[in-house]
Scaffold this motif. Structure first.
Motif, PDB file in Angstrom:
ATOM      1  N   LEU A 106       0.834  -1.133   0.106  1.00  0.00           N
ATOM      2  CA  LEU A 106       0.008   0.307   0.142  1.00  0.00           C
ATOM      3  C   LEU A 106       0.789   1.500  -0.150  1.00  0.00           C
ATOM      4  CD1 LEU A 106      -2.776   1.608   0.331  1.00  0.00           C
ATOM      5  CD2 LEU A 106      -2.886   0.841   2.938  1.00  0.00           C
ATOM      6  N   ASP A 107       0.816   2.546  -1.028  1.00  0.00           N
ATOM      7  CA  ASP A 107       0.826   3.778  -0.902  1.00  0.00           C
ATOM      8  C   ASP A 107       0.709   4.197   0.245  1.00  0.00           C
ATOM      9  OD1 ASP A 107       3.155   5.365  -3.134  1.00  0.00           O
ATOM     10  OD2 ASP A 107       1.208   6.149  -2.434  1.00  0.00           O
ATOM     11  N   THR A 108       1.771   4.697   0.436  1.00  0.00           N
ATOM     12  CA  THR A 108       1.016   6.032   1.785  1.00  0.00           C
ATOM     13  C   THR A 108       0.277   6.987   1.333  1.00  0.00           C
ATOM     14  OG1 THR A 108       2.963   6.251   2.952  1.00  0.00           O
ATOM     15  CG2 THR A 108       1.802   7.663   3.764  1.00  0.00           C
ATOM     16  N   GLN A 109       0.553   7.658   0.527  1.00  0.00           N
ATOM     17  CA  GLN A 109      -0.276   9.047  -0.195  1.00  0.00           C
ATOM     18  C   GLN A 109      -1.638   8.500  -1.023  1.00  0.00           C
ATOM     19  OE1 GLN A 109       1.674  11.961   1.491  1.00  0.00           O
ATOM     20  NE2 GLN A 109       0.489  12.620  -0.619  1.00  0.00           N
ATOM     21  N   TYR A 110      -1.840   7.310  -1.183  1.00  0.00           N
ATOM     22  CA  TYR A 110      -2.829   6.436  -1.984  1.00  0.00           C
ATOM     23  C   TYR A 110      -3.323   6.212  -0.787  1.00  0.00           C
ATOM     24  CZ  TYR A 110      -5.668   3.136  -4.143  1.00  0.00           C
ATOM     25  OH  TYR A 110      -7.019   2.821  -4.726  1.00  0.00           O
ATOM     26  N   LEU A 111      -3.190   5.956   0.250  1.00  0.00           N
ATOM     27  CA  LEU A 111      -4.477   5.487   2.174  1.00  0.00           C
ATOM     28  C   LEU A 111      -4.576   6.982   1.772  1.00  0.00           C
ATOM     29  CD1 LEU A 111      -4.657   3.474   4.421  1.00  0.00           C
ATOM     30  CD2 LEU A 111      -3.096   3.945   5.110  1.00  0.00           C
ATOM     31  N   ARG A 156       0.029   6.238  -9.689  1.00  0.00           N
ATOM     32  CA  ARG A 156      -0.618   7.441 -10.400  1.00  0.00           C
ATOM     33  C   ARG A 156      -1.900   7.846 -10.000  1.00  0.00           C
ATOM     34  NH1 ARG A 156      -4.033   7.390 -14.322  1.00  0.00           N
ATOM     35  NH2 ARG A 156      -5.716   6.294 -13.786  1.00  0.00           N
ATOM     36  N   ILE A 157      -2.455   6.887  -8.952  1.00  0.00           N
ATOM     37  CA  ILE A 157      -3.558   7.895  -8.678  1.00  0.00           C
ATOM     38  C   ILE A 157      -3.160   8.831  -7.706  1.00  0.00           C
ATOM     39  CG2 ILE A 157      -5.714   7.712  -6.920  1.00  0.00           C
ATOM     40  CD1 ILE A 157      -6.281   5.082  -9.046  1.00  0.00           C
TER      41      ILE A 157
END
Length: 391
Positions: A106-111, A156-157
């Protein structure tokens, strides 16, 4: 294409806990309480410095860079933030769920972007319990599900949303710089209160106050709606938070306002837990307070409210308040020490000139707020597309 939904608990690891009262009693710790996170900026802005021996009982979670903090109380306010390098090693309240991403999943910024979505917020509000003080548990947050595409797609998101968010942040930074300008203007006009280079008369604070008091010391009868009941958590630096509030009915209001009835131009100080947040009252809306917030009614012929607010916000007065606070399970600043705070007192004419500058700056800030609202709507649209698989 929509991503599969996965419980957040499968994608994070647990943060370390400790007891600073026992393990660091003589050390200064940085404490991130619920009020330390700005709901609008989604940033840690006002943590508290305190001795480990005086740390509140909820100061237990050691956080590190890239942890995502999600407040468990009043989830409708969406008090969330990412821990920056500056606050790595700080101690967070148990009022936060600390989400530490497993980097291979899990990517921190995505979370971080996910926990700001309306979907996540609405789910937490729905699952919250407690009428007057709604809250969710760590378990509820950890069991909630997050869309989990590949790491490449997550990044990317997150990159797209980061760029859109950057536009909002620039507007917010402009507002922050305006606040910094006001504090710098105060020092330019009046000098540093530590050295008092312009030799203004020095007094105890009670010299300029017709009344120094605090809110009720008895447990008020709370209602689900009615007249706002504020506490220390509602007194922010230069701002009163009317979102995260309790309420009392008309009869209880009449009883409570006999002791403490804030009016426009008064000064509020947080005096329990997080000591020294200060704001002038700039509303005619009626409200009352509990013991954790203090009230100053000023002698308006010798002192203005904005001068007093910005004086109390200086490092010199902040350090006086912290030193004057007493601690049992948490720090408390009582009425007598407030009265004994040392202040300088320029002429009322000079103070009024500062008030005029404040008034001009306030109009500029209102324009920035309106522009920021438009950017907020654009960001929400992109956010919805991102997590519905259509971005």
């Amino acid at each position: 294409m929509k991503a599969k939904l996965v419980p957040i608990k499968n994608c994070v690891e647990k943060a370390k806990t400790w007891n600073p009262v026992a393990e660091a009693k003589d050390e200064i710790i940085t404490y991130i309480d619920i009020a330390a996170v700005d709901n609008d900026l989604k940033k840690i802005v006002e943590p508290t410095l305190c001795l480990g021996s005086e740390a509140p009982s909820r100061a237990r979670q050691l956080v590190q860079k890239n942890d995502v903090l999600v407040s468990t109380v009043r989830p409708n306010l969406n008090s969330v933030a990412v821990v920056s390098e500056k606050f790595s090693g700080a101690t967070a309240s148990t009022g936060y769920t600390v989400l530490r991403s497993l980097p291979e999943i899990l990517d921190t910024q995505y979370l971080f972007h996910w926990v700001k979505t309306d979907y996540f917020i609405n789910e937490m509000v729905k699952l919250a319990t407690g009428q007057s003080y709604p809250a969710v548990s760590d378990r509820i947050i950890l069991n909630s599900q997050i869309p989990l595409p590949s790491l490449e797609e997550q990044r990317r998101i997150a990159s797209i949303l980061d760029k859109a968010d950057e536009l909002r942040q620039k507007r917010q930074q402009a507002m922050e710089k305006l606040d910094q300008l006001l504090q710098a203007t105060f020092i330019d006009m009046f000098g540093d209160p530590v050295s008092n280079p312009k030799n203004f008369p020095v007094h105890d604070l009670e010299f300029v106050a017709s009344k120094v008091t605090d809110g009720t010391h008895h447990t008020p009868k709370r209602e689900t709606s009615g007249i706002p009941l504020l506490s220390a958590r509602n007194v922010l630096m230069g701002k009163i938070d009317f979102l995260n509030i309790d309420f009392v009915g008309e009869e209880e209001y009449e009883r409570l306002r006999k002791r403490c009835e804030p009016k426009r131009g008064d000064i509020l100080i947080s005096c329990s837990g997080s000591i020294g947040r200060v704001s002038a009252v700039d509303t005619d809306r009626p409200f009352v307070m509990v013991r954790s917030a203090a009230l100053l009614k000023l002698k308006k012929d010798i002192v203005t409210s904005k001068f007093m607010e910005y004086l109390l916000r200086t490092p010199y007065l902040q350090s006086q308040m912290i030193r004057s606070s007493k601690s049992s399970s948490q720090a408390n600043l009582f009425q007598e020490p407030i009265k004994r705070l040392k202040i300088f007192l320029p002429s009322i004419e000079l103070q009024e000139n500062f008030e005029k500058f404040i008034a001009i700056s306030t109009k500029e800030k209102e324009k920035l707020v309106q522009s920021n609202d438009k950017l907020e709507a654009l960001f929400k649209s992109l956010q919805n597309q991102a997590f519905s698989g259509t971005l």
